[in-house]
Design a protein around this motif. Sequence first.
Motif, short mmCIF file in Angstrom:
data_model
loop_
_atom_site.label_atom_id
_atom_site.label_comp_id
_atom_site.label_asym_id
_atom_site.label_seq_id
_atom_site.Cartn_x
_atom_site.Cartn_y
_atom_site.Cartn_z
N SER A 112 0.83 -1.17 0.05
CA SER A 112 0.19 0.00 0.04
C SER A 112 1.03 1.22 0.09
N LYS A 113 1.80 1.17 0.47
CA LYS A 113 2.92 2.30 0.64
C LYS A 113 3.53 2.48 -0.97
N LYS A 114 3.86 1.49 -1.51
CA LYS A 114 4.75 1.51 -2.65
C LYS A 114 3.66 1.59 -3.79
N ARG A 115 3.53 2.83 -4.05
CA ARG A 115 2.49 3.29 -5.41
C ARG A 115 3.47 3.20 -6.64
N HIS A 116 3.48 2.66 -7.63
CA HIS A 116 4.14 2.57 -8.85
C HIS A 116 3.68 4.10 -9.42
N SER A 117 4.57 4.87 -10.10
CA SER A 117 4.46 5.96 -11.04
C SER A 117 4.12 5.44 -12.32
N VAL A 118 2.86 5.88 -12.77
CA VAL A 118 2.51 5.55 -14.06
C VAL A 118 1.82 6.68 -14.79
N ILE A 119 1.98 6.96 -16.18
CA ILE A 119 1.64 7.97 -16.97
C ILE A 119 0.99 7.38 -18.21
N SER A 161 15.45 7.80 -11.53
CA SER A 161 15.96 6.62 -12.28
C SER A 161 15.76 5.41 -11.71
N GLY A 162 15.57 4.77 -12.70
CA GLY A 162 14.99 3.32 -12.44
C GLY A 162 14.64 2.39 -13.72
N LEU A 163 14.01 1.34 -13.54
CA LEU A 163 13.61 0.48 -14.64
C LEU A 163 12.18 1.04 -14.93
N TYR A 164 11.68 1.04 -16.14
CA TYR A 164 10.37 1.57 -16.75
C TYR A 164 10.10 0.63 -17.86
N PHE A 165 8.65 0.42 -17.95
CA PHE A 165 8.12 -0.13 -18.96
C PHE A 165 7.59 0.88 -19.85
N ILE A 166 8.02 0.92 -21.07
CA ILE A 166 7.51 2.13 -22.19
C ILE A 166 6.80 1.45 -23.20
N TYR A 167 5.56 1.88 -23.41
CA TYR A 167 4.71 1.32 -24.78
C TYR A 167 4.14 2.52 -25.37
N SER A 168 3.84 2.20 -26.81
CA SER A 168 3.24 3.25 -27.65
C SER A 168 2.61 2.63 -28.88
N SER A 214 -2.21 0.07 -37.56
CA SER A 214 -1.68 0.48 -36.40
C SER A 214 -0.37 -0.19 -36.15
N CYS A 215 0.63 0.60 -35.45
CA CYS A 215 1.97 0.07 -34.92
C CYS A 215 2.02 0.17 -33.42
N TYR A 216 2.04 -1.07 -32.92
CA TYR A 216 2.28 -1.03 -31.32
C TYR A 216 4.05 -1.33 -30.98
N SER A 217 4.48 -0.94 -30.02
CA SER A 217 5.73 -1.44 -29.63
C SER A 217 5.81 -1.15 -28.10
N GLY A 218 6.47 -1.86 -27.27
CA GLY A 218 6.73 -1.87 -26.01
C GLY A 218 8.02 -2.42 -25.21
N GLY A 219 8.55 -2.12 -24.29
CA GLY A 219 9.63 -2.82 -23.84
C GLY A 219 10.04 -2.27 -22.32
N VAL A 220 10.99 -3.01 -21.71
CA VAL A 220 11.73 -2.28 -20.32
C VAL A 220 13.05 -1.72 -20.54
N THR A 247 -4.42 6.24 -30.60
CA THR A 247 -2.91 6.57 -30.58
C THR A 247 -2.62 7.04 -29.16
N PHE A 248 -1.50 6.43 -28.63
CA PHE A 248 -1.07 6.68 -27.21
C PHE A 248 0.30 6.66 -26.89
N LEU A 249 0.63 6.97 -25.86
CA LEU A 249 2.16 6.78 -25.28
C LEU A 249 2.20 6.66 -23.78
N GLY A 250 2.96 5.68 -23.17
CA GLY A 250 2.61 5.61 -21.77
C GLY A 250 4.23 5.06 -21.21
N LEU A 251 4.24 5.29 -19.74
CA LEU A 251 5.28 4.89 -19.04
C LEU A 251 4.79 4.21 -17.70
N ALA A 252 5.55 3.27 -17.10
CA ALA A 252 5.20 2.72 -16.00
C ALA A 252 6.46 2.49 -15.16
N LYS A 253 6.94 3.09 -13.78
CA LYS A 253 8.11 2.71 -13.25
C LYS A 253 7.90 1.46 -12.52
#
Length: 254
Positions: A112-119, A161-168, A214-220, A247-253
């Motif tokens: 509950s204390k560790k909330r992942h940053s997402v956009i 700084s850290g590991l992120y999952f990026i998708y678009s 449509s063209c989708y890609s994502g990775g860490v 069409t969208f773009l997102g990141l998740a820590k």
Amino acid sequence: MSPEATESESEGCRLSVVLWLGLGSFLGLQLCLLAVLFQGLYLVSLQQELAQLRREMEERCCMAGVKDAYPGTSKGVQGLARPPSLDGIQRLAYPSHRRERREISTVKKQQSKKRHSVIHLSPASIFSHESEDLTEVAWETSLCQGNSFDVQGKTINVRDSGLYFIYSQVLFHDITFTMGHMVTRMVGGDENDVKILFRCVQSMPENKDSAYNSCYSGGVYKLQRGDIIKLLIPRSNATIDMTGHATFLGLAKL
């Protein structure tokens, strides 16, 4: 003395000896019986004492267990503030349950204390650069959690700084034979240090009415504080679907 008198005295002596021997045997038998009886009574007494000791030990163990369950109680059953409940008996019998509950509670608190940053971003407008044969997308925030990102029009600034999952994803509506996009990383905000994180390319139909793809890609990826993320389309005047589900773009820590 006559022979008859002598013989009579001998028989009397033999009879006396037999009587004394019989009496001695009888007394010996009685003594043996009494010894066996006393031994049996002694064994019964020992068994009773052992049973009493066993009951006392069980009562002491039981009271010790109740004290562990209810530390505020005093000695003896009369000192109990309340009788042990079924749940208390289960905790006494299965002490591991309490440990498992504490561990589960601790994990839940940490989660509950560790909330992942997402956009998650949706397109707001596009900008075409004919000299560079390039199209850029300006974004608006659809979903944001945490403080790891700062959106500034066409770019996303990374704060942690850290590991992120990026998708678009980009949905093209264009008759150009191939269309695609790429997501870039400007390391530390340095314009001279730009790296391509991933690239997506799709073939397009020649018929304008059906030229949708449509063209989708994502990775860490490992990002640093100060990095700038941007989505670029290597075609000028590219025609794309501007709806948020296309069409969208997102990141998740992570």
